[in-house]
Design a protein around this motif. Sequence first.
Motif, mmCIF file in Angstrom:
data_model
loop_
_atom_site.group_PDB
_atom_site.id
_atom_site.type_symbol
_atom_site.label_atom_id
_atom_site.label_comp_id
_atom_site.label_asym_id
_atom_site.label_seq_id
_atom_site.Cartn_x
_atom_site.Cartn_y
_atom_site.Cartn_z
ATOM 1 N N ARG A 175 0.485 -0.050 7.549
ATOM 2 C CA ARG A 175 0.541 0.230 6.123
ATOM 3 C C ARG A 175 0.971 1.673 5.855
ATOM 4 N NH1 ARG A 175 -1.780 -3.037 2.414
ATOM 5 N NH2 ARG A 175 -2.268 -1.246 1.067
ATOM 6 N N THR A 176 0.388 2.624 6.571
ATOM 7 C CA THR A 176 0.673 4.022 6.272
ATOM 8 C C THR A 176 2.105 4.419 6.622
ATOM 9 O OG1 THR A 176 -0.296 4.697 8.392
ATOM 10 C CG2 THR A 176 -1.724 4.752 6.471
ATOM 11 N N THR A 177 2.711 3.784 7.612
ATOM 12 C CA THR A 177 4.101 4.103 7.923
ATOM 13 C C THR A 177 5.037 3.603 6.822
ATOM 14 O OG1 THR A 177 4.227 2.092 9.285
ATOM 15 C CG2 THR A 177 3.819 4.176 10.420
ATOM 16 N N MET A 178 4.548 2.700 5.966
ATOM 17 C CA MET A 178 5.332 2.240 4.820
ATOM 18 C C MET A 178 4.948 2.962 3.535
ATOM 19 S SD MET A 178 5.696 -1.882 5.397
ATOM 20 C CE MET A 178 3.912 -2.190 5.417
ATOM 21 N N GLY A 179 3.991 3.898 3.647
ATOM 22 C CA GLY A 179 3.584 4.640 2.463
ATOM 23 C C GLY A 179 2.591 3.914 1.578
ATOM 24 N N LEU A 180 1.995 2.831 2.100
ATOM 25 C CA LEU A 180 0.992 2.099 1.324
ATOM 26 C C LEU A 180 -0.380 2.751 1.490
ATOM 27 C CD1 LEU A 180 2.049 -1.544 2.275
ATOM 28 C CD2 LEU A 180 2.561 -0.310 0.150
ATOM 29 N N PRO A 181 -1.210 2.749 0.449
ATOM 30 C CA PRO A 181 -2.550 3.320 0.580
ATOM 31 C C PRO A 181 -3.343 2.565 1.643
ATOM 32 C CG PRO A 181 -2.005 2.917 -1.731
ATOM 33 C CD PRO A 181 -0.952 2.231 -0.913
ATOM 34 N N PRO A 182 -4.150 3.261 2.442
ATOM 35 C CA PRO A 182 -4.970 2.579 3.450
ATOM 36 C C PRO A 182 -5.967 1.634 2.793
ATOM 37 C CG PRO A 182 -4.914 4.952 3.837
ATOM 38 C CD PRO A 182 -4.323 4.722 2.488
ATOM 39 N N LEU A 183 -6.251 0.527 3.462
ATOM 40 C CA LEU A 183 -7.292 -0.383 2.996
ATOM 41 C C LEU A 183 -8.654 0.206 3.313
ATOM 42 C CD1 LEU A 183 -5.799 -3.794 4.183
ATOM 43 C CD2 LEU A 183 -5.818 -2.901 1.853
ATOM 44 N N SER A 184 -9.693 -0.401 2.744
ATOM 45 C CA SER A 184 -11.045 0.031 3.066
ATOM 46 C C SER A 184 -11.333 -0.222 4.535
ATOM 47 C CB SER A 184 -12.064 -0.735 2.209
ATOM 48 O OG SER A 184 -12.043 -2.119 2.531
ATOM 49 N N VAL A 185 -12.323 0.488 5.072
ATOM 50 C CA VAL A 185 -12.678 0.329 6.481
ATOM 51 C C VAL A 185 -13.069 -1.108 6.791
ATOM 52 C CG1 VAL A 185 -14.297 1.015 8.280
ATOM 53 C CG2 VAL A 185 -13.367 2.740 6.723
ATOM 54 N N ARG A 192 -11.712 7.598 -1.632
ATOM 55 C CA ARG A 192 -10.265 7.744 -1.478
ATOM 56 C C ARG A 192 -9.985 9.064 -0.760
ATOM 57 N NH1 ARG A 192 -10.940 3.255 -2.481
ATOM 58 N NH2 ARG A 192 -9.977 1.938 -4.081
ATOM 59 N N ALA A 193 -8.810 9.191 -0.199
ATOM 60 C CA ALA A 193 -8.457 10.420 0.516
ATOM 61 C C ALA A 193 -8.499 11.618 -0.426
ATOM 62 C CB ALA A 193 -7.068 10.285 1.122
ATOM 63 N N SER A 194 -9.144 12.701 0.029
ATOM 64 C CA SER A 194 -9.243 13.927 -0.768
ATOM 65 C C SER A 194 -7.991 14.777 -0.527
ATOM 66 C CB SER A 194 -10.500 14.713 -0.369
ATOM 67 O OG SER A 194 -11.660 13.965 -0.626
ATOM 68 N N MET A 195 -7.007 14.596 -1.391
ATOM 69 C CA MET A 195 -5.728 15.281 -1.178
ATOM 70 C C MET A 195 -5.161 15.885 -2.454
ATOM 71 S SD MET A 195 -3.698 12.993 1.662
ATOM 72 C CE MET A 195 -3.306 11.689 0.502
ATOM 73 N N ASP A 196 -5.984 16.087 -3.479
ATOM 74 C CA ASP A 196 -5.458 16.646 -4.730
ATOM 75 C C ASP A 196 -4.823 18.020 -4.515
ATOM 76 O OD1 ASP A 196 -6.306 14.401 -6.025
ATOM 77 O OD2 ASP A 196 -8.035 15.329 -7.005
ATOM 78 N N HIS A 197 -5.354 18.778 -3.556
ATOM 79 C CA HIS A 197 -4.815 20.113 -3.297
ATOM 80 C C HIS A 197 -3.409 20.069 -2.703
ATOM 81 C CE1 HIS A 197 -6.928 18.649 0.234
ATOM 82 N NE2 HIS A 197 -6.180 19.426 0.980
ATOM 83 N N LEU A 198 -2.982 18.901 -2.241
ATOM 84 C CA LEU A 198 -1.628 18.764 -1.695
ATOM 85 C C LEU A 198 -0.608 18.350 -2.760
ATOM 86 C CD1 LEU A 198 -2.386 16.898 1.673
ATOM 87 C CD2 LEU A 198 -2.244 19.363 1.259
ATOM 88 N N ALA A 199 -1.045 18.223 -4.003
ATOM 89 C CA ALA A 199 -0.158 17.760 -5.075
ATOM 90 C C ALA A 199 1.127 18.580 -5.192
ATOM 91 C CB ALA A 199 -0.913 17.754 -6.406
ATOM 92 N N HIS A 251 4.134 17.149 -3.292
ATOM 93 C CA HIS A 251 4.748 15.886 -3.727
ATOM 94 C C HIS A 251 4.949 14.900 -2.577
ATOM 95 C CE1 HIS A 251 5.472 17.787 -7.614
ATOM 96 N NE2 HIS A 251 6.023 18.806 -6.970
ATOM 97 N N VAL A 252 3.904 14.681 -1.794
ATOM 98 C CA VAL A 252 4.037 13.783 -0.648
ATOM 99 C C VAL A 252 3.555 12.361 -0.946
ATOM 100 C CG1 VAL A 252 3.878 15.641 1.043
ATOM 101 C CG2 VAL A 252 1.779 14.517 0.257
ATOM 102 N N ARG A 253 2.897 12.166 -2.066
ATOM 103 C CA ARG A 253 2.401 10.822 -2.388
ATOM 104 C C ARG A 253 3.515 9.943 -2.951
ATOM 105 N NH1 ARG A 253 -3.135 9.646 -2.703
ATOM 106 N NH2 ARG A 253 -4.556 11.430 -2.640
ATOM 107 N N GLU A 254 3.428 8.659 -2.603
ATOM 108 C CA GLU A 254 4.314 7.669 -3.195
ATOM 109 C C GLU A 254 3.728 7.209 -4.534
ATOM 110 O OE1 GLU A 254 7.300 6.833 -1.616
ATOM 111 O OE2 GLU A 254 6.618 8.533 -0.420
ATOM 112 N N ARG A 255 4.477 6.426 -5.281
ATOM 113 C CA ARG A 255 4.007 5.972 -6.590
ATOM 114 C C ARG A 255 2.702 5.189 -6.508
ATOM 115 N NH1 ARG A 255 9.087 4.076 -10.427
ATOM 116 N NH2 ARG A 255 10.094 6.143 -10.551
ATOM 117 N N GLY A 308 0.337 5.760 -4.497
ATOM 118 C CA GLY A 308 -0.756 6.624 -4.063
ATOM 119 C C GLY A 308 -0.799 6.899 -2.581
ATOM 120 N N GLY A 309 -0.019 6.167 -1.784
ATOM 121 C CA GLY A 309 -0.017 6.369 -0.343
ATOM 122 C C GLY A 309 0.912 7.494 0.072
#
Length: 424
Positions: A244-254, A359-366, A369-373, A375-376
Amino acid sequence: MTSADSVPLLTSSPVLAVVVIGAGQAGLSAAGQLLRKRLRPHEDFMVLDANDGPGGAWRHRWDALTFDAAHGIHDLPGMPLGSPDPAEPASRVVARYYGSYERELGLPVVRPVKVGSVEHHLGEADDHGETGYFTVTAADGRTWRARTVINATGTWDSPYIPYYPGIAEFTGRQLHTRGFTAAADFSGQRVLVVGGGTSALQFLLQLHEAGARTVWSTRRAPDWTDRFFDASWGVDVETSVSARTTMGLPPLSVVAATGLPVTEQYLSGLASGVLISRGPLRRITPTGVVLDGPGPDGGAVPSQGPVADALLAPGAAAAGGLDRVPALTGRACTVVSTEDPLTTWETEVDTILWATGFRASMDHLAPLHVRERGGGVVMLPDGVSVAKRPGLFLVGYGASASTIGATRAGRRAAVEAAAAATSR
């Protein structure tokens, strides 16, 4: 080229090879590997931690979560955890262990540092092509510059609560896993636990033992599995998440990747009805909830699968076998509708405990612009490199969200970051 690249290059501070953001399992594993790659603490790399002491997210876990009940505490590279007292709170065990690791290796951990933003600045081209630097800015204004960044901020700071109709009108108490302190706080209350993961199971068992009357709600039937959680299982889980992550999709729950293990402790909870999901939550009323599943009078147990096999087997925790889901006790329940094959019904609750994950804590990386539409983030096949931003590595994300995965990812990211930093 992203808009972040238009920021002029800063020259007021020295440029480190690597800045690691986060000092949990992934961050410490990365820092330890940087030492092995002969990077010098403070001169070549730093570790920034938002907490005021060692332990990562574990230091915030409730005291009732003892070491023997905690899932997934794994060794840091080069320093075995040993055999702590199983009755000691996991938060204390891990904080002590991580602190020892930091001291023994002499890791350059700076805390507390809450990172507010990470930006990228273009530099002059060299023999290897165009290069640049990251600027890591803390909430208090302090800055660090580095050729590469390993982001190991995990998920604890980003609790997720899904929307349901009526959620804003509920007059009782609502809290997330992050705000849970002790099961005794809910003695005598009717508590709805929402979520299908192992945290929900632990909450239900603790609350029941403390005298609360629990109701469990899951969006889907719990994914019980009798597979042994061995090394091959871990590889399979990482492979499915990486797809999933290599396609830019958000990870599923554990739990979507692992399932729920059928243990003796959980079998006992199943037999008593405590660990029987009463179906999905449909809506919330000012004083209760409407559910769509096995109602107050119980219902048939699963006819097949690992739970049915275990419960109906001779000598199972349910003495003599179990042929019906136990009825709920405590408050009266009212049937709302019988239009669905499963009866929709309502029950009063005092508290809603959202064990609905993070969810992944990545707001500081905004600014990067690495997120896809959706969210992944598109990750390269190595599982740690961000496709859109060379020099940025994510650990504790996707396939490395588990502690054993975080250890491997931390080491891998350190190797890649060290190589990238020295080639620029």
